[in-house]
Design a protein around this motif. Structure first.
Motif, mmCIF file in Angstrom:
data_model
loop_
_atom_site.group_PDB
_atom_site.id
_atom_site.type_symbol
_atom_site.label_atom_id
_atom_site.label_comp_id
_atom_site.label_asym_id
_atom_site.label_seq_id
_atom_site.Cartn_x
_atom_site.Cartn_y
_atom_site.Cartn_z
ATOM 1 N N LEU A 158 -15.365 15.294 -8.042
ATOM 2 C CA LEU A 158 -15.247 13.957 -7.463
ATOM 3 C C LEU A 158 -14.962 14.006 -5.964
ATOM 4 O O LEU A 158 -15.160 13.012 -5.258
ATOM 5 C CB LEU A 158 -14.134 13.179 -8.169
ATOM 6 N N LEU A 159 -14.495 15.161 -5.495
ATOM 7 C CA LEU A 159 -14.164 15.310 -4.081
ATOM 8 C C LEU A 159 -15.290 15.926 -3.268
ATOM 9 O O LEU A 159 -15.179 16.057 -2.043
ATOM 10 C CB LEU A 159 -12.909 16.184 -3.930
ATOM 11 N N ASP A 160 -16.386 16.291 -3.925
ATOM 12 C CA ASP A 160 -17.487 16.947 -3.224
ATOM 13 C C ASP A 160 -18.008 16.078 -2.085
ATOM 14 O O ASP A 160 -18.231 14.870 -2.256
ATOM 15 C CB ASP A 160 -18.635 17.253 -4.189
ATOM 16 N N GLY A 161 -18.186 16.693 -0.915
ATOM 17 C CA GLY A 161 -18.754 15.989 0.229
ATOM 18 C C GLY A 161 -17.791 15.051 0.939
ATOM 19 O O GLY A 161 -18.196 14.324 1.852
ATOM 20 N N LYS A 162 -16.518 15.077 0.546
ATOM 21 C CA LYS A 162 -15.524 14.178 1.152
ATOM 22 C C LYS A 162 -14.480 14.988 1.916
ATOM 23 O O LYS A 162 -14.073 16.072 1.487
ATOM 24 C CB LYS A 162 -14.828 13.346 0.073
ATOM 25 N N ARG A 163 -14.055 14.459 3.036
ATOM 26 C CA ARG A 163 -12.940 15.055 3.750
ATOM 27 C C ARG A 163 -11.652 14.813 2.961
ATOM 28 O O ARG A 163 -11.530 13.805 2.250
ATOM 29 C CB ARG A 163 -12.841 14.462 5.152
ATOM 30 N N LEU A 164 -10.712 15.744 3.101
ATOM 31 C CA LEU A 164 -9.493 15.677 2.303
ATOM 32 C C LEU A 164 -8.252 15.810 3.173
ATOM 33 O O LEU A 164 -8.254 16.539 4.170
ATOM 34 C CB LEU A 164 -9.438 16.818 1.277
ATOM 35 N N LEU A 165 -7.217 15.115 2.755
ATOM 36 C CA LEU A 165 -5.858 15.451 3.148
ATOM 37 C C LEU A 165 -5.163 15.851 1.857
ATOM 38 O O LEU A 165 -4.883 15.006 1.002
ATOM 39 C CB LEU A 165 -5.149 14.271 3.807
ATOM 40 N N PHE A 166 -4.961 17.147 1.691
ATOM 41 C CA PHE A 166 -4.340 17.689 0.484
ATOM 42 C C PHE A 166 -2.889 17.994 0.819
ATOM 43 O O PHE A 166 -2.597 18.792 1.708
ATOM 44 C CB PHE A 166 -5.063 18.959 0.030
ATOM 45 N N ILE A 167 -1.977 17.338 0.108
ATOM 46 C CA ILE A 167 -0.547 17.442 0.405
ATOM 47 C C ILE A 167 0.156 18.119 -0.765
ATOM 48 O O ILE A 167 0.064 17.657 -1.906
ATOM 49 C CB ILE A 167 0.074 16.055 0.640
ATOM 50 N N CYS A 168 0.825 19.203 -0.473
ATOM 51 C CA CYS A 168 1.581 19.908 -1.497
ATOM 52 C C CYS A 168 3.015 19.402 -1.507
ATOM 53 O O CYS A 168 3.814 19.721 -0.610
ATOM 54 C CB CYS A 168 1.550 21.413 -1.230
ATOM 55 N N GLU A 169 3.320 18.567 -2.507
ATOM 56 C CA GLU A 169 4.688 18.079 -2.739
ATOM 57 C C GLU A 169 5.225 17.348 -1.520
ATOM 58 O O GLU A 169 4.486 17.059 -0.594
ATOM 59 C CB GLU A 169 5.543 19.282 -3.118
ATOM 60 N N GLY A 170 6.467 16.922 -1.551
ATOM 61 C CA GLY A 170 7.165 16.454 -0.377
ATOM 62 C C GLY A 170 7.062 14.978 -0.055
ATOM 63 O O GLY A 170 7.389 14.577 1.060
ATOM 64 N N LEU A 171 6.655 14.129 -0.996
ATOM 65 C CA LEU A 171 6.621 12.696 -0.703
ATOM 66 C C LEU A 171 8.015 12.173 -0.374
ATOM 67 O O LEU A 171 8.175 11.286 0.478
ATOM 68 C CB LEU A 171 6.029 11.924 -1.879
ATOM 69 N N GLY A 172 9.020 12.705 -1.036
ATOM 70 C CA GLY A 172 10.384 12.301 -0.721
ATOM 71 C C GLY A 172 10.851 12.863 0.606
ATOM 72 O O GLY A 172 11.499 12.172 1.400
ATOM 73 N N CYS A 173 10.485 14.129 0.884
ATOM 74 C CA CYS A 173 10.928 14.779 2.124
ATOM 75 C C CYS A 173 10.354 14.103 3.360
ATOM 76 O O CYS A 173 10.993 14.088 4.414
ATOM 77 C CB CYS A 173 10.523 16.248 2.113
ATOM 78 N N MET A 174 9.140 13.566 3.265
ATOM 79 C CA MET A 174 8.522 12.985 4.459
ATOM 80 C C MET A 174 9.125 11.640 4.832
ATOM 81 O O MET A 174 8.899 11.125 5.925
ATOM 82 C CB MET A 174 7.006 12.851 4.277
ATOM 83 N N GLY A 175 9.909 11.047 3.935
ATOM 84 C CA GLY A 175 10.594 9.806 4.245
ATOM 85 C C GLY A 175 9.689 8.589 4.256
ATOM 86 O O GLY A 175 8.463 8.686 4.103
ATOM 87 N N ALA A 176 10.303 7.439 4.467
ATOM 88 C CA ALA A 176 9.562 6.178 4.439
ATOM 89 C C ALA A 176 8.511 6.115 5.536
ATOM 90 O O ALA A 176 7.410 5.591 5.330
ATOM 91 C CB ALA A 176 10.533 4.999 4.563
ATOM 92 N N ASP A 177 8.826 6.653 6.713
ATOM 93 C CA ASP A 177 7.859 6.615 7.813
ATOM 94 C C ASP A 177 6.625 7.450 7.478
ATOM 95 O O ASP A 177 5.488 7.033 7.762
ATOM 96 C CB ASP A 177 8.499 7.141 9.102
ATOM 97 N N GLY A 178 6.825 8.616 6.893
ATOM 98 C CA GLY A 178 5.694 9.455 6.509
ATOM 99 C C GLY A 178 4.838 8.797 5.450
ATOM 100 O O GLY A 178 3.602 8.834 5.517
ATOM 101 N N ARG A 179 5.475 8.193 4.455
ATOM 102 C CA ARG A 179 4.703 7.528 3.396
ATOM 103 C C ARG A 179 3.968 6.310 3.948
ATOM 104 O O ARG A 179 2.843 6.002 3.529
ATOM 105 C CB ARG A 179 5.635 7.145 2.239
ATOM 106 N N ALA A 180 4.578 5.611 4.918
ATOM 107 C CA ALA A 180 3.903 4.474 5.549
ATOM 108 C C ALA A 180 2.668 4.951 6.311
ATOM 109 O O ALA A 180 1.627 4.272 6.317
ATOM 110 C CB ALA A 180 4.864 3.743 6.481
ATOM 111 N N TYR A 181 2.771 6.116 6.955
ATOM 112 C CA TYR A 181 1.612 6.668 7.656
ATOM 113 C C TYR A 181 0.491 6.973 6.662
ATOM 114 O O TYR A 181 -0.685 6.659 6.924
ATOM 115 C CB TYR A 181 2.004 7.938 8.412
#
Length: 274
Positions: A158-181
Motif C-alpha cells: 500500500l506504500l509503494d510509490g509513496k514518500r514516507l515519514l516512518f516514525i519509530c515509537e515516541g509519540l509521547g516523547c515528542m510532546g504536544a507540539d510534535g504531535r501537532a506538527y
C-alpha cells in the motif's frame, strides 16, 4: 558567584568511580547503576534550580557544565554495561547502549560470556545487531511483518510509490507540539503521495489500539509485538524515541534523525513537497 563555580566543579567530578573492586553480580550492577543515575538526576535538579536563579549571561556556562555531567554519565553507563555484561541486567543495558560500543568490542564481550548468556534474549539480540547492517541515510527501508490496529497483517504494498515519514515509537516523547506538527503535515498532504507510519513498541494488539486511541493521530499505526527483538530495533537501528526516517517515493532514506527536528529542517529547507 563563588558558590556557582563551586557547584559546577562538584557536579563535574562527583560521579561514581570505577568500583573495580566489586564482584560481578546482578546485585552489584543494580547498586552501581542506581548510584550513577541518582547522582545524575540530583545534578539535573540542581542545574534546573540554578538556571532559574542565575542571570541569563551565566546560562551558557550552565549548559556547558551540564553537558559535561551528561557525557560523563553516559560514558560510565556504557562502561558499567560492558563490565557487567555477564549478569542479566548488565547484558540488557549493553543492548540499550549498543550504538556506543563498536561491533568488534561487542563481539569480544559476547565471546567471553557463558553459553546461557550468549543464548539469552539479549545475547541473541546483540549478536543480531552485530551481524546486521543498520539503516543509514541513502539506504532503502526494508519491510517486515507487522500488524495494524484492526488486527490484520499490514500490507506494505500500500506504500509503494509513496514518500514516507516512518516514525519509530515516541509519540509521547515528542510532546504536544510534535504531535501537532505531525497532524499539520498529515492535513497538508495527500495519501496518494505521502504517508506517515508509526511503529509502536506495543506488547499486544490491545496495547497498540490503546496507543492509537491515546494520541488520536489518523496516520498508520503498526507493530510486530517483538519489542527489543524487532527488525525495527535491530535493522532500522533505533533506540532513542522517536527515531524518524523520511524517504523518497522509492523509500530511500533522505533523513534519519532522533526526534522530529531533522525532519522539520529538511522539509523546510529543501521544498520536499514541491
Amino acid at each position: 558567584m563563588k558558590r556557582f563555580f563551586i557547584v559546577l566543579l562538584v557536579m563535574g567530578v562527583c560521579l561514581p568511580g570505577s568500583w573495580a573492586q566489586d564482584e560481578i553480580t546482578e546485585a552489584n550492577y543494580l547498586r552501581q547503576d542506581s548510584i550513577l543515575w541518582d547522582a545524575y538526576y540530583q545534578s539535573e535538579a540542581e542545574f534546573g534550580r540554578l538556571w532559574k536563579e542565575l542571570p541569563e549571561e551565566k546560562h551558557d556556562s550552565l549548559r556547558s557544565a551540564f553537558q559535561d555531567v551528561y557525557d560523563k554519565t553516559v560514558r560510565e553507563n556504557t562502561r558499567l554495561a560492558c563490565r557487567f555484561a555477564s549478569v542479566p541486567s548488565g547484558l540488557q543495558r549493553l543492548y540499550m547502549v549498543r550504538f556506543d560500543v563498536n561491533k568488534d568490542t561487542l563481539q569480544q564481550i559476547l565471546n567471553t560470556l557463558p553459553p546461557d548468556m550468549r543464548d539469552s534474549f539479549y545475547g541473541k539480540n546483540i549478536q543480531a545487531h552485530i551481524s546486521s547492517h543498520q539503516i543509514v541515510e541513502g539506504d532503502t527501508l526494508p519491510s517486515f511483518p507487522c500488524t495494524q490496529v484492526d488486527g490484520e497483517p499490514f500490507d506494505w504494498a500500500l506504500l509503494d510509490g509513496k514518500r514516507l515519514l516512518f516514525i519509530c515509537e515516541g509519540l509521547g516523547c515528542m510532546g504536544a507540539d510534535g504531535r501537532a506538527y505531525l497532524d499539520s503535515l498529515y492535513a497538508a498532504t495527500s495519501r496518494d503521495d505521502f504517508c506517515i507510519v508509526v511503529y509502536c513498541l506495543s506488547r499486544s494488539l490491545k496495547d497498540l489500539q490503546q496507543t492509537r486511541e491515546r494520541y488520536k493521530g489518523a496516520y498508520i499505526h503498526l507493530s510486530d509485538f517483538k519489542g527489543d527483538a524487532s527488525p525495527a530495533k535491530i535493522i532500522y537501528g533505533f533506540q532513542a524515541t522517536p527515531t524518524c526516517f523520511l524517504t523518497d517515493c522509492a523509500h530511500r532514506v533522505l533523513v534519519k534523525s532522533e526526534g522530529l527536528g531533522g525532519v522539520e529542517k529538511y522539509i523546510g529547507e529543501t521544498g520536499y513537497f514541491r
